[in-house]
Design an enzyme around this catalytic site. Sequence first.
Site, short mmCIF file in Angstrom:
data_model
loop_
_atom_site.label_atom_id
_atom_site.label_comp_id
_atom_site.label_asym_id
_atom_site.label_seq_id
_atom_site.Cartn_x
_atom_site.Cartn_y
_atom_site.Cartn_z
N ASN A 137 37.08 96.64 43.13
CA ASN A 137 36.57 95.16 42.20
C ASN A 137 36.54 96.12 40.73
O ASN A 137 36.54 95.47 39.60
CB ASN A 137 34.85 95.30 42.19
CG ASN A 137 34.38 94.28 43.62
OD1 ASN A 137 33.12 94.38 43.83
ND2 ASN A 137 34.74 93.70 43.80
N ASP A 141 28.89 88.08 49.50
CA ASP A 141 30.01 87.52 48.76
C ASP A 141 29.93 86.14 48.13
O ASP A 141 29.41 85.01 48.94
CB ASP A 141 31.50 87.18 49.76
CG ASP A 141 32.53 87.14 49.41
OD1 ASP A 141 32.63 87.40 47.60
OD2 ASP A 141 33.88 87.53 49.57
C1 IPE Z 1 33.22 92.44 48.65
O1 IPE Z 1 33.51 91.05 48.07
C2 IPE Z 1 32.77 93.54 47.65
C3 IPE Z 1 31.38 92.79 47.24
C4 IPE Z 1 30.58 92.34 47.78
C5 IPE Z 1 30.65 94.28 46.88
P1 IPE Z 1 35.36 90.93 47.29
O2 IPE Z 1 35.48 89.29 46.41
O3 IPE Z 1 35.21 91.89 46.28
O4 IPE Z 1 35.91 90.76 48.48
P2 IPE Z 1 37.59 90.05 48.80
O5 IPE Z 1 38.23 90.83 47.40
O6 IPE Z 1 37.22 88.93 48.86
O7 IPE Z 1 38.17 90.98 50.12
C1 IPE Z 2 30.31 89.08 45.39
O1 IPE Z 2 30.51 87.61 44.68
C2 IPE Z 2 29.86 89.57 44.17
C3 IPE Z 2 30.49 91.26 43.53
C4 IPE Z 2 31.84 91.29 44.36
C5 IPE Z 2 30.25 91.91 42.91
P1 IPE Z 2 32.67 87.64 44.20
O2 IPE Z 2 32.43 88.18 42.73
O3 IPE Z 2 33.32 88.21 45.10
O4 IPE Z 2 32.60 86.04 44.17
P2 IPE Z 2 33.44 85.05 44.61
O5 IPE Z 2 34.47 85.75 46.45
O6 IPE Z 2 34.67 85.51 43.56
O7 IPE Z 2 33.47 83.89 45.06
MG MG Z 3 33.97 87.52 46.31
#
Ligand code: IPE
Ligand code: IPE
Ligand code: MG
Length: 239
Positions: free
Chosen positions: A61, A13
């Site tokens: 997502n 993340d």
């Molecule tokens: C969790 O991250 C999913 C992945 C890393 C693929 P998110 O960024 O989507 O999760 P939330 O929204 O912070 O819970």
């Molecule tokens: C994780 O990084 C990747 C996926 C969830 C696919 P994020 O895209 O969630 O990054 P933040 O949480 O917005 O910084």
């Molecule tokens: Mg995230």
Amino acid sequence: MNKKPKHVAIIMDGNGRWAQKKGKNRTIGHKRGAKVVKEIVEEATKNQIEFLTLFAFSTDNWSRPEDEVNLLMKLLVGSLKKEFKRIIDNNIRLCSVGNFNTLPDLVKEELMFVIEKTKINTGMVLTLALNYGGKEEIIDALKAITAKVKNSIISPENIDESTLIEHLYTRNLPPVDLLIRTSGEERISNFLLWHIAHAELYFTKTLWPDFKKKDLEKALLNYSKRERRFGKTSEQINV
Ligand code: IPE
Ligand code: IPE
Ligand code: MG
């Protein structure tokens, strides 16, 4: 010292925030994140981790802007193509968990290709959680079990933990020993609900694009110092 974790799972993340902090588009963060995946997979192999499971795309997502979803799918296909040789050279077996059917065709094709070509490999099992949701996984398992009950293949009184496990997407994976989440968020976000029942949780503020080999080493060292009791007392563990 505790043994090495057999199964490490990572919620990768912080890609978006990494880019935004630099005044760049989220896309740049995802691209950098994909590079880090390559490095961490290599490091996990070197550390003789048997199972590495990466959360790449959650069922939640899909709610992101269409452009971002498309980019993530494109990046995935590109990475699979680019890293195919390295995956083979490292004797890695690729698997995926999640709802496969509703993924874009291009992703399905590339995934199927790599999964098929690496299924005889005997090294680390690298599982991509793609279009994955822990609640959905349990519901799908329940549907499969109830169908078998209806057809008298399973009798309800014989249902136990192993019945449920056998019907999960993750049926071929052992329980998670160490769950790592980057970016400072301390939540599970619907990842591997069943298999993390007794996992050790490790949260780091480091954003995924900044997560380096040494950060994985740090998490593994931290794990090695923990006492896993599984409900027992410390005295029972240390006999
Ligand atoms: C969790 O991250 C999913 C992945 C890393 C693929 P998110 O960024 O989507 O999760 P939330 O929204 O912070 O819970
Ligand atoms: C994780 O990084 C990747 C996926 C969830 C696919 P994020 O895209 O969630 O990054 P933040 O949480 O917005 O910084
Ligand atoms: Mg995230």
